[in-house]
Design a protein around this motif. Sequence first.
Motif, PDB file in Angstrom:
ATOM      1  N   TYR A  65       0.830  -1.203   0.000  1.00  0.00           N
ATOM      2  CA  TYR A  65       0.000   0.000   0.000  1.00  0.00           C
ATOM      3  C   TYR A  65       0.869   1.259   0.000  1.00  0.00           C
ATOM      4  O   TYR A  65       0.617   2.213  -0.757  1.00  0.00           O
ATOM      5  CB  TYR A  65      -0.920   0.008   1.225  1.00  0.00           C
ATOM      6  CG  TYR A  65      -1.792   1.243   1.285  1.00  0.00           C
ATOM      7  CD1 TYR A  65      -3.044   1.261   0.691  1.00  0.00           C
ATOM      8  CD2 TYR A  65      -1.346   2.398   1.922  1.00  0.00           C
ATOM      9  CE1 TYR A  65      -3.839   2.403   0.717  1.00  0.00           C
ATOM     10  CE2 TYR A  65      -2.118   3.547   1.952  1.00  0.00           C
ATOM     11  CZ  TYR A  65      -3.371   3.546   1.354  1.00  0.00           C
ATOM     12  OH  TYR A  65      -4.132   4.688   1.380  1.00  0.00           O
ATOM     13  N   SER A  66       1.884   1.276   0.850  1.00  0.00           N
ATOM     14  CA  SER A  66       2.740   2.458   0.975  1.00  0.00           C
ATOM     15  C   SER A  66       3.501   2.726  -0.320  1.00  0.00           C
ATOM     16  O   SER A  66       3.675   3.888  -0.718  1.00  0.00           O
ATOM     17  CB  SER A  66       3.714   2.267   2.140  1.00  0.00           C
ATOM     18  OG  SER A  66       3.003   2.064   3.347  1.00  0.00           O
TER      19      SER A  66
ATOM     20  N   LYS B  91       2.541   1.929  -3.377  1.00  0.00           N
ATOM     21  CA  LYS B  91       1.639   2.335  -4.447  1.00  0.00           C
ATOM     22  C   LYS B  91       0.936   3.672  -4.190  1.00  0.00           C
ATOM     23  O   LYS B  91       0.428   4.289  -5.132  1.00  0.00           O
ATOM     24  CB  LYS B  91       0.580   1.249  -4.673  1.00  0.00           C
ATOM     25  CG  LYS B  91       1.147  -0.043  -5.253  1.00  0.00           C
ATOM     26  CD  LYS B  91       0.051  -1.073  -5.480  1.00  0.00           C
ATOM     27  CE  LYS B  91       0.607  -2.327  -6.144  1.00  0.00           C
ATOM     28  NZ  LYS B  91      -0.460  -3.354  -6.368  1.00  0.00           N
ATOM     29  N   ASN B  92       0.931   4.115  -2.926  1.00  0.00           N
ATOM     30  CA  ASN B  92       0.117   5.291  -2.604  1.00  0.00           C
ATOM     31  C   ASN B  92       0.858   6.472  -2.002  1.00  0.00           C
ATOM     32  O   ASN B  92       0.228   7.494  -1.709  1.00  0.00           O
ATOM     33  CB  ASN B  92      -1.017   4.875  -1.653  1.00  0.00           C
ATOM     34  CG  ASN B  92      -2.034   3.985  -2.318  1.00  0.00           C
ATOM     35  OD1 ASN B  92      -2.869   4.447  -3.081  1.00  0.00           O
ATOM     36  ND2 ASN B  92      -1.945   2.686  -2.047  1.00  0.00           N
ATOM     37  N   THR B  93       2.175   6.352  -1.791  1.00  0.00           N
ATOM     38  CA  THR B  93       2.922   7.506  -1.280  1.00  0.00           C
ATOM     39  C   THR B  93       4.159   7.754  -2.126  1.00  0.00           C
ATOM     40  O   THR B  93       4.815   6.814  -2.580  1.00  0.00           O
ATOM     41  CB  THR B  93       3.366   7.300   0.192  1.00  0.00           C
ATOM     42  OG1 THR B  93       4.440   6.358   0.250  1.00  0.00           O
ATOM     43  CG2 THR B  93       2.216   6.815   1.063  1.00  0.00           C
TER      44      THR B  93
ATOM     45  N   LYS C 145       7.563   5.106  -2.440  1.00  0.00           N
ATOM     46  CA  LYS C 145       7.819   4.710  -3.835  1.00  0.00           C
ATOM     47  C   LYS C 145       9.279   5.007  -4.187  1.00  0.00           C
ATOM     48  O   LYS C 145      10.013   4.148  -4.712  1.00  0.00           O
ATOM     49  CB  LYS C 145       6.885   5.485  -4.768  1.00  0.00           C
ATOM     50  CG  LYS C 145       7.178   5.327  -6.267  1.00  0.00           C
ATOM     51  CD  LYS C 145       6.647   4.016  -6.788  1.00  0.00           C
ATOM     52  CE  LYS C 145       6.586   3.964  -8.307  1.00  0.00           C
ATOM     53  NZ  LYS C 145       7.868   4.115  -8.992  1.00  0.00           N
TER      54      LYS C 145
ATOM     55  N   SER D 202      -0.721   9.488   2.179  1.00  0.00           N
ATOM     56  CA  SER D 202      -1.273   8.673   1.102  1.00  0.00           C
ATOM     57  C   SER D 202      -2.038   9.532   0.087  1.00  0.00           C
ATOM     58  O   SER D 202      -2.787  10.436   0.456  1.00  0.00           O
ATOM     59  CB  SER D 202      -2.214   7.604   1.673  1.00  0.00           C
ATOM     60  OG  SER D 202      -2.960   6.984   0.647  1.00  0.00           O
ATOM     61  N   LYS D 203      -1.883   9.186  -1.175  1.00  0.00           N
ATOM     62  CA  LYS D 203      -2.602   9.882  -2.261  1.00  0.00           C
ATOM     63  C   LYS D 203      -4.093   9.589  -2.212  1.00  0.00           C
ATOM     64  O   LYS D 203      -4.886  10.308  -2.833  1.00  0.00           O
ATOM     65  CB  LYS D 203      -2.040   9.438  -3.615  1.00  0.00           C
ATOM     66  CG  LYS D 203      -0.575   9.783  -3.834  1.00  0.00           C
ATOM     67  CD  LYS D 203      -0.093   9.160  -5.138  1.00  0.00           C
ATOM     68  CE  LYS D 203       1.409   9.354  -5.329  1.00  0.00           C
ATOM     69  NZ  LYS D 203       1.891   8.665  -6.545  1.00  0.00           N
ATOM     70  N   GLU D 204      -4.493   8.560  -1.502  1.00  0.00           N
ATOM     71  CA  GLU D 204      -5.911   8.192  -1.414  1.00  0.00           C
ATOM     72  C   GLU D 204      -6.718   9.154  -0.547  1.00  0.00           C
ATOM     73  O   GLU D 204      -7.942   9.135  -0.564  1.00  0.00           O
ATOM     74  CB  GLU D 204      -6.067   6.782  -0.847  1.00  0.00           C
ATOM     75  CG  GLU D 204      -5.796   5.680  -1.856  1.00  0.00           C
ATOM     76  CD  GLU D 204      -6.394   4.361  -1.413  1.00  0.00           C
ATOM     77  OE1 GLU D 204      -6.741   3.578  -2.308  1.00  0.00           O
ATOM     78  OE2 GLU D 204      -6.516   4.133  -0.202  1.00  0.00           O
TER      79      GLU D 204
END
Length: 455
Positions: free
Chosen positions: A63-64, A66-68, A72, A108-110
Motif C-alpha cells: 500500500y505504501s 503504491k500510494n505515497t 515509492k 497517502s494519495k488516497e
Amino acid sequence: MILKIKNIIKNNFILHEVYKKLHNLKTKKIENDTVKRLNDIEKLSNKEIEDLQKNMLLNILEYSYKNTNYYKKLFDENNINYMDIEDLKRIPFLDKSIIKVNKSDIISKEFDISELGLKNTGGSTGEPLVFYCNTKAGLIDLGHHAYLYKLMGHKKNDIILSCGGFNIPDNLIKSNIFWLKMESGDLFGDYKFSVLYLNNSNIKLYVDKLLEIKPNILRGYPSFFYTLGKYILENNINLNFQIKGINLTSEMCSLEQRILIEKAFSSMVYFEYGHTEVSLYCYTNDNTYSYKSSPIYGYIEVLDDQGNETKVGKVGNIITTGFNNVGMPFIRYKTGDLGEVAYRNGGVIHFKSIFGRTQDYILTKNNDKVYLTALIFGQHLKAFSNIYKWQIIQNQTGVIDINIIKGNEYSISDEVEIREKITEVTDIEINFMYVNNIPKTKRGKHLFLIQRIKN
C-alpha cells in the motif's frame, strides 16, 4: 466535494443529527470488530498469528509503495521488493527528522488532507512531532483500549476515572473542581482528573471526589495514582467499592510505586505501552507484568545499535511498522524507546521491561513536584510543530531554563504559548534560550530534562 457535503450536513440540524447517529454506529462497529478480532486471536496458534502478521505487513508495504511518493522513491532507490518479507530488513529506518522533511510525501494519495486528523506528540526525548492519521486507525486504537478493559472485567455502565494534563475552566477552579465529567461511555474516562493542579493543599479534594464517584476502572499516569494512593494509605482511608483494574500508561512505573498503588486501591495494575504515532500497542494482563504486543496493531522489531535482532533477555531499540494508519504510514519507525525481549514470534513481541518513558518533574517555588508528562506532553502544544528540539534545565527551585532549537516556522507566539500554558497552572519562572545545538549524553541520548535539584 467531501467538505461541501459536510458543510451541508452541519448547517442542517436534522441531517446533522442523522449523520451523527450513523457516524456513531459506524465508529462503534469498528471498535467492537477490533475487540472481536483480538478475542479470536487468543485462540490461534503461534504459526497462525505469525502468518496473519506477515500478510498485514506485506499489505502495508504494498500500500505504501503504491500510494505515497516517499516510499515509492525509497523502495526504488534501495531496490526493495515489497512482496518479499525478507526485504523489510533492508528498508532504511524512519525517524522524526525524516518525517518533518518529507511529511507531505508520506501522506497517502488516497486521502485529501482534510479527511485526516492532525496529531502531535511532545516527544519525551525533546524532539516534537506533528503528523496525520486516518480516522479508522484511531478507532482501531480505541478497540484495543476496550479490549484491555474487557480483560479487567469491564461491563457496560462501569465508570472509568482517568487523569491527564489539561486545563480546567477558571470558574471550576474557583469552586475547587479540578476534573471534568465526560459523556457516558468515553473509553478515556467518564471522569477526567487534571493532574496539573494537584498539590499537597488540595489532594484531599481529589480523593474525596474519587470516593464519591466510586469508579470501576482507573486509567492514567503512575505518578498521579501513586500520589493519591500514598495519601489514601497514610490516612487509613478504606474504599467501600471494587476497582476492577488500574490501567497505567505514559510513564515508567517503579516496583515500589506499583506495589503501593495495588495496595491502596486493592486491585491489579495493567500496564499499557503505546504511542500517539499509532504504530504499536502493548499491554500486561497478569502478575508477571510482561508486555504483550498486539498482532493487528503493528510489526515490532527490537534491534541492537548495529541493526541486528536483539536476543531474548537483552535490551534493544524498539522499531515498529504500523498496520492501521494508512493515511500516513510509518514503516520501520524508530520510537526512541528500549525494550528487554522476553519472547518473540515474528513481529509479535513480549517485553519483560520497557525503558524510555520517564517521570521527569520540575519543582515550583512552593517546592511542589509538577510532572512533565502532564505539564508538557499532555497539553499537546501548538508550538510542537515549530520546534526542532528543546530541553528543560532546572538549577533552582521555581525557575527553569528552556533551550530551544527553532524550526523554520517558529515565532514569538510559540514562546508566548509555552510560557502561558506552563505559568497559568504552576508557579514557575521561565527563561528562554535559543541555541543551535543541544548536547547529547555520553551514550548519545538526548535528555529532555536536566534536573539538578534533589528533592
